[in-house]
Design a protein around this motif. Structure first.
Motif, PDB file in Angstrom:
ATOM      1  N   SER A   1       4.130  -2.956   2.928  1.00  0.00           N
ATOM      2  CA  SER A   1       4.947  -2.007   3.681  1.00  0.00           C
ATOM      3  C   SER A   1       4.501  -1.925   5.131  1.00  0.00           C
ATOM      4  O   SER A   1       5.330  -1.804   6.041  1.00  0.00           O
ATOM      5  N   LEU A   2       3.191  -2.016   5.362  1.00  0.00           N
ATOM      6  CA  LEU A   2       2.667  -1.974   6.726  1.00  0.00           C
ATOM      7  C   LEU A   2       3.209  -3.127   7.555  1.00  0.00           C
ATOM      8  O   LEU A   2       3.627  -2.944   8.706  1.00  0.00           O
TER       9      LEU A   2
ATOM     10  N   ASP B   1       5.931  -5.091   6.814  1.00  0.00           N
ATOM     11  CA  ASP B   1       7.393  -5.107   6.870  1.00  0.00           C
ATOM     12  C   ASP B   1       7.961  -4.009   7.752  1.00  0.00           C
ATOM     13  O   ASP B   1       8.959  -4.228   8.460  1.00  0.00           O
ATOM     14  N   GLU B   2       7.356  -2.811   7.705  1.00  0.00           N
ATOM     15  CA  GLU B   2       7.908  -1.672   8.428  1.00  0.00           C
ATOM     16  C   GLU B   2       7.248  -1.478   9.795  1.00  0.00           C
ATOM     17  O   GLU B   2       7.911  -1.509  10.833  1.00  0.00           O
ATOM     18  N   TRP B   3       5.919  -1.289   9.791  1.00  0.00           N
ATOM     19  CA  TRP B   3       5.250  -0.875  11.015  1.00  0.00           C
ATOM     20  C   TRP B   3       5.027  -2.012  11.991  1.00  0.00           C
ATOM     21  O   TRP B   3       4.882  -1.776  13.193  1.00  0.00           O
TER      22      TRP B   3
ATOM     23  N   ARG C   1       9.858  -0.673  13.058  1.00  0.00           N
ATOM     24  CA  ARG C   1       9.253   0.577  13.508  1.00  0.00           C
ATOM     25  C   ARG C   1       8.282   0.379  14.675  1.00  0.00           C
ATOM     26  O   ARG C   1       7.909   1.354  15.341  1.00  0.00           O
TER      27      ARG C   1
ATOM     28  N   ALA D   1       8.900   9.718   5.938  1.00  0.00           N
ATOM     29  CA  ALA D   1       8.590   8.930   4.743  1.00  0.00           C
ATOM     30  C   ALA D   1       8.064   9.825   3.624  1.00  0.00           C
ATOM     31  O   ALA D   1       8.418   9.652   2.451  1.00  0.00           O
TER      32      ALA D   1
ATOM     33  N   ALA E   1       8.791   8.172   0.054  1.00  0.00           N
ATOM     34  CA  ALA E   1       8.442   6.760   0.260  1.00  0.00           C
ATOM     35  C   ALA E   1       6.921   6.695   0.410  1.00  0.00           C
ATOM     36  O   ALA E   1       6.384   6.624   1.521  1.00  0.00           O
TER      37      ALA E   1
ATOM     38  N   GLU F   1       5.178   3.728   2.230  1.00  0.00           N
ATOM     39  CA  GLU F   1       5.406   3.800   3.668  1.00  0.00           C
ATOM     40  C   GLU F   1       4.553   4.897   4.305  1.00  0.00           C
ATOM     41  O   GLU F   1       4.087   4.759   5.445  1.00  0.00           O
ATOM     42  N   THR F   2       4.342   6.001   3.568  1.00  0.00           N
ATOM     43  CA  THR F   2       3.509   7.085   4.088  1.00  0.00           C
ATOM     44  C   THR F   2       2.064   6.619   4.254  1.00  0.00           C
ATOM     45  O   THR F   2       1.432   6.846   5.296  1.00  0.00           O
TER      46      THR F   2
ATOM     47  N   ALA G   1       1.117   3.560   4.540  1.00  0.00           N
ATOM     48  CA  ALA G   1       1.120   2.537   5.591  1.00  0.00           C
ATOM     49  C   ALA G   1       1.119   3.177   6.973  1.00  0.00           C
ATOM     50  O   ALA G   1       0.467   2.678   7.906  1.00  0.00           O
ATOM     51  N   GLY G   2       1.842   4.290   7.126  1.00  0.00           N
ATOM     52  CA  GLY G   2       1.847   4.996   8.400  1.00  0.00           C
ATOM     53  C   GLY G   2       0.473   5.530   8.764  1.00  0.00           C
ATOM     54  O   GLY G   2       0.053   5.471   9.927  1.00  0.00           O
TER      55      GLY G   2
END
Length: 258
Positions: A43-44, A46-48, A52, A210, A215, A218-219, A221-222
């Protein structure tokens, strides 16, 4: 070369060990709130490090840097003035102590009333919160300048501006950098807090969104992204500090070896 490898090993050794322990401990996890580290890292990436990065990370970093730089300019300037003038210190100290005792998050609603909910409010919150350690360390650093050197410079007719550049600021710079380091840590915290109020982007906003949408990966990963950002800023700060205070660190090494 060996010294560089040793420093890199000391810097990254413990984080690698902790990540490896987390990886193996969570490998077979089926707990909804504690997913495997492999899923969090996926997730880190793919998203961050994907959409993002530009939508949330970059705006947060820009607000952080703007607030931090504003705090540095105000705190160092005011700290030099207070540290060099007993009269100014006597007048401003009660007011500064009053404002210093107020937690910056409490002032967010007030700043929102006067500045709205845009970037200006968030920058002011960051600047207000992280200026105090910088200000206090600057005052103490300036007050600790050797009085004999100050009197000697004054006796030889060195102007106030030259004395400030050549004597006061260099002598106080180790203490000032200590405050800058503390202020940077506070700025990262306030960056997240300021983005929890009426925000539409940013790291704090994205993590809360998130969490509210459950999610969980994702949380997590944030939060890892926040840790990585703090680590990167700390490394960059250390590079600048070592460069600017090379004379000071060299003097301390010479004193220890003697």
């Amino acid at each position: 070369m060996t010294g560089i490898l040793r420093r890199v090993g000391l810097m990254f050794g413990l984080p690698i060990v902790l990540l490896a322990a987390w990886w193996f401990a969570s490998a077979n996890s089926v707990d909804f709130f504690f997913p495997p580290l492999s899923k969090i890292l996926e997730s880190l990436v793919d998203e961050w490090f994907g959409p993002r990065l530009a939508a949330d990370v970059v705006p947060s970093v820009l607000r952080l840097l703007a607030g931090y730089l504003l705090a540095v300019v105000l705190a160092v300037s005011l700290g030099v003035l207070i540290g060099t003038s007993r009269t100014v210190r006597g007048v401003l100290e009660p007011v500064l102590e009053f404002f210093r005792a107020i937690p910056p998050p409490v002032l967010v609603p007030i700043f929102m009333l006067f500045l709205g909910i845009g970037d200006g409010m968030k920058i002011v919150v960051i600047a207000f919160g992280c200026m105090w350690p910088i200000l206090l360390n600057t005052v103490e650093g300036v007050r600790a300048v050797d009085s004999v050197l100050s009197d000697t410079a004054r006796t030889y007719g060195i102007t106030d501006s030259a004395r400030l550049r050549k004597l006061v600021l260099p002598a106080a710079s180790p203490q000032i950098f200590a405050g800058l380091r503390q202020g940077l840590s506070v700025a990262i915290i306030l960056m997240v807090i300021s983005e929890l109020f009426a925000a539409s982007n940013g790291l704090g906003f994205a993590v809360v969104q998130a969490q509210r949408s459950f999610a969980i990966a994702e949380t997590w990963a944030g939060m890892l992204m926040l840790g990585l950002l703090g680590f990167l800023l700390a490394v960059l700060f250390r590079i600048v500090e070592n460069r600017q205070l090379a004379w000071y660190h060299g003097l301390r090494r010479a004193q220890r070896s003697s």
